[in-house]
Design a protein around this motif. Structure first.
Motif, short mmCIF file in Angstrom:
data_model
loop_
_atom_site.label_atom_id
_atom_site.label_comp_id
_atom_site.label_asym_id
_atom_site.label_seq_id
_atom_site.Cartn_x
_atom_site.Cartn_y
_atom_site.Cartn_z
N UNK A 33 41.19 -6.41 8.90
CA UNK A 33 40.77 -5.41 7.92
C UNK A 33 39.93 -6.04 6.81
N UNK A 34 40.29 -7.27 6.40
CA UNK A 34 39.47 -7.98 5.41
C UNK A 34 38.07 -8.21 5.97
N UNK A 35 37.99 -8.53 7.26
CA UNK A 35 36.69 -8.67 7.91
C UNK A 35 35.90 -7.38 7.90
N UNK A 69 36.31 -4.96 -4.57
CA UNK A 69 37.64 -5.18 -5.14
C UNK A 69 38.63 -4.08 -4.76
N UNK A 70 38.31 -2.80 -5.02
CA UNK A 70 39.24 -1.73 -4.65
C UNK A 70 39.50 -1.66 -3.14
N UNK A 71 38.46 -1.86 -2.33
CA UNK A 71 38.67 -1.82 -0.88
C UNK A 71 39.61 -2.93 -0.43
N UNK A 72 39.44 -4.12 -1.00
CA UNK A 72 40.34 -5.23 -0.67
C UNK A 72 41.75 -4.94 -1.16
N UNK A 73 41.88 -4.42 -2.37
CA UNK A 73 43.19 -4.07 -2.89
C UNK A 73 43.87 -3.02 -2.03
N UNK A 74 43.09 -2.07 -1.51
CA UNK A 74 43.65 -1.04 -0.63
C UNK A 74 44.20 -1.67 0.65
N UNK A 98 37.22 -14.23 6.49
CA UNK A 98 38.47 -13.98 7.22
C UNK A 98 39.32 -15.24 7.31
N UNK A 99 38.68 -16.38 7.58
CA UNK A 99 39.42 -17.65 7.67
C UNK A 99 39.99 -18.03 6.30
N UNK A 100 39.20 -17.81 5.24
CA UNK A 100 39.68 -18.14 3.90
C UNK A 100 40.89 -17.29 3.54
N UNK A 101 40.88 -16.02 3.97
CA UNK A 101 42.05 -15.17 3.71
C UNK A 101 43.25 -15.62 4.53
N UNK A 102 43.02 -15.90 5.81
CA UNK A 102 44.14 -16.21 6.72
C UNK A 102 44.83 -17.52 6.34
N UNK A 103 44.03 -18.54 6.00
CA UNK A 103 44.61 -19.84 5.70
C UNK A 103 44.77 -20.12 4.21
N UNK A 104 44.21 -19.24 3.40
CA UNK A 104 44.12 -19.58 1.98
C UNK A 104 45.25 -19.11 1.10
N UNK A 105 46.07 -18.17 1.57
CA UNK A 105 47.11 -17.62 0.69
C UNK A 105 48.11 -18.68 0.26
#
Length: 257
Positions: A7-9, A34-39, A156-163
Motif C-alpha cells: 500500500x505504501x508503494x 502525508x494524509x494518504x500515508x497516514x491513512x 517500499x524497502x525503506x518502509x519495510x526495513x526502516x521501522x
C-alpha cells in the motif's frame, strides 16, 4: 507488514504518477502524500499534521527549467512513516524523511544519466524506422519505469526495513539533539515562505505582504481568517478589473460609432 508495504508503494505510485499519468495535479506534494500515508498506517490525523508541516517547508519548491528540487514524494511518504512509527512527530520526519529523499533523488539522477539514454536511443530508432506505436510505448513506459519505479521500490524497502531501525536510532539520539530538531521543525515554515517570497516577491505585492503581517501580528486573526480576507481582496480586484475592462470596451465602441 507486506500488505502495508504494498500500500505504501501504491501511495508512492500515486505521487509519482502525476509526472506521467495524471498531469500536474500537485498530488506529489507532502500535503497529499502525508494524509494518504497516514491513512495506510491507520493514523490519518498524524498524517495530516506531518503532511501540512512538510508542505510549509516545500511551499516555495517548484521545478524551474532544468533544476530538480528535493524529491517531495519520498519525503512526504517516509517522513510520515517515521513520524508515526517513532511517535516523535515532525522531528522524526526531518531526521529520516528528508535525508532519505535526498538519497532517492540521487538514484533518480543516476537513472537519468546512465539508463535514460538507452531508451532514448530506442525512441530514436523507432522514429527513424517510422514506427509510431512502438515510439509512443517506449517514450511513455520507458520514462515511467526507468525514472520512478526504482524510487517506488526504494520507498517500499525503506518502509519495510526502516521501522525498527528508525526506532533504534531515535533511542540513541541524545535528548538535547531531539529538542533541537523540534526547534528546527518550527523554523521550516519560515524557510518555506522565504523561498516562496524569493520567487514571487515584487514591489507591487509588498503592500499586501505588510497588510497580512499586520493582521496576523497585531489583530491576532488566525490564518484561516487571513486567507478569507485575502480571497475577498482578490475577488474585489478581479471584478473591479473586469468592470473597468467592460467600461473601456463600451467607451471604444461609442468612439467608433
Amino acid at each position: 507488514m507486506i500488505f502495508k508495504t504494498l500500500l505504501i508503494g501504491v501511495v508512492a505510485f500515486i505521487g509519482y504518477g502525476e509526472y506521467f499519468l495524471t498531469g500536474r495535479g500537485q498530488v506529489s506534494r507532502p500535503i497529499v502524500m502525508g494524509p494518504l500515508t497516514g491513512l495506510v498506517l491507520g493514523d490519518l490525523k498524524t498524517g495530516i499534521i506531518i503532511g501540512a508541516s512538510l508542505e510549509l517547508a516545500y511551499i516555495g519548491v517548484q521545478e524551474v527549467g532544468a533544476s530538480v528540487p528535493q524529491d517531495m514524494v519520498s519525503s512526504g511518504v517516509l517522513g510520515t512513516v517515521f513520524a508515526i512509527s517513532t511517535g516523535k512527530g515532525i522531528s522524526a520526519a526531518l531526521t529520516f524523511g528528508l535525508p532519505i529523499s535526498m538519497l532517492i533523488l540521487i538514484v533518480q539522477n543516476l537513472a537519468y544519466v546512465f539508463i535514460c539514454p538507452l531508451y532514448v536511443a530506442k525512441c530514436d530508432k523507432y522514429a527513424k524506422n517510422g514506427e509510431p506505436d512502438k515510439l509512443s510505448r517506449m517514450s511513455f513506459w520507458g520514462g515511467t519505469i526507468v525514472n520512478f519505479v526504482p524510487s517506488i521500490i526504494l520507498i517500499m524497502l525503506a518502509y519495510y526495513f526502516g521501522n525498527g531501525f528508525s526506532k533504534t536510532i531515535v533511542a540513541m539520539i541524545p535528548q538535547f539533539v531531539q529538542d533541537g530538531l523540534v526547534v528546527a521543525s518550527g523554523l521550516l515554515p519560515a524557510f518555506g515562505f522565504a523561498m516562496l517570497l524569493q520567487a514571487i516577491l515584487r514591489k507591487e505585492i509588498v503592500p499586501y505582504f505588510i497588510i497580512g503581517f499586520l493582521i496576523t501580528s497585531y489583530l491576532k486573526v488566525p490564518i484561516i481568517g487571513v486567507s478569507l480576507f485575502g480571497l475577498a481582496v482578490i475577488l474585489i480586484m478581479y471584478y473591479q478589473e473586469k468592470k473597468n475592462a467592460l467600461n473601456i470596451a463600451e467607451q471604444e465602441d461609442d468612439d467608433d460609432f
